[in-house]
Design an enzyme around this catalytic site. Sequence first.
Site, PDB file in Angstrom:
ATOM      1  CD  GLU A 162      39.879  39.848  51.366  1.00 36.69           C
ATOM      2  OE1 GLU A 162      38.931  40.630  51.757  1.00 36.69           O
ATOM      3  OE2 GLU A 162      39.757  38.542  51.331  1.00 36.69           O
TER       4      GLU A 162
ATOM      5  CB  CYS B 280      34.200  35.944  51.036  1.00 33.91           C
ATOM      6  SG  CYS B 280      32.927  36.230  49.717  1.00 33.91           S
TER       7      CYS B 280
ATOM      8  CD  GLU C  80      28.003  37.168  53.485  1.00 34.91           C
ATOM      9  OE1 GLU C  80      27.944  36.344  52.370  1.00 34.91           O
ATOM     10  OE2 GLU C  80      28.802  37.876  53.646  1.00 34.91           O
TER      11      GLU C  80
END
Length: 175
Positions: free
Chosen positions: A110, A62, A82
């Site tokens: 968001e 995310c 990540e």
Amino acid sequence: MSIMIPAWVDGTLVPVEKLEAHVKGLRHKAVSVFVLRGSEMLLQRRALGKYHTPGLWANTCCTHPDWDEAPLACAQRRLDEELGITCVTPEFRQNLEYRADVGGDLIEHEVVDVFVAHAGDDFTMTLNPDEVMEAEWVDHHEVRRRIDANPDAFTPWMRIYMDQHADAIFGNELV
């Protein structure tokens, strides 16, 4: 170096420093990815050094796109940065919006492009310890059970995704 993300200010999409967007609770663009393997999803536990929601469990990836970055490019970039994942092809699933307090007087508001990817036999990952402290494949029924049993172990957006948007995100893929 500051990170500029797309956020709406007075109804206009402009580049805003990422932390400022969260401090002010500005509506901004985001990207979320769920990597699936059969009935399992790959969860990540956020590194303790993250400036919000450290140590909490979240979906596979995310993030926020850079100001001039396409959502799919962002999804692919952050899966690699990540988790060292380069062997999947994220597919756009849906666009959704949420607003949540993420602690420390910070707000995530968001507008999210959600992607789903499927792990094949060639799946590999290498966690970036600055971003992710742990990753785990978890059956989707077990994810729901864990969220119900200990919601504070999960990021607000993960709880929202599983509670309000799971059918639209996963359809019949998690059986």
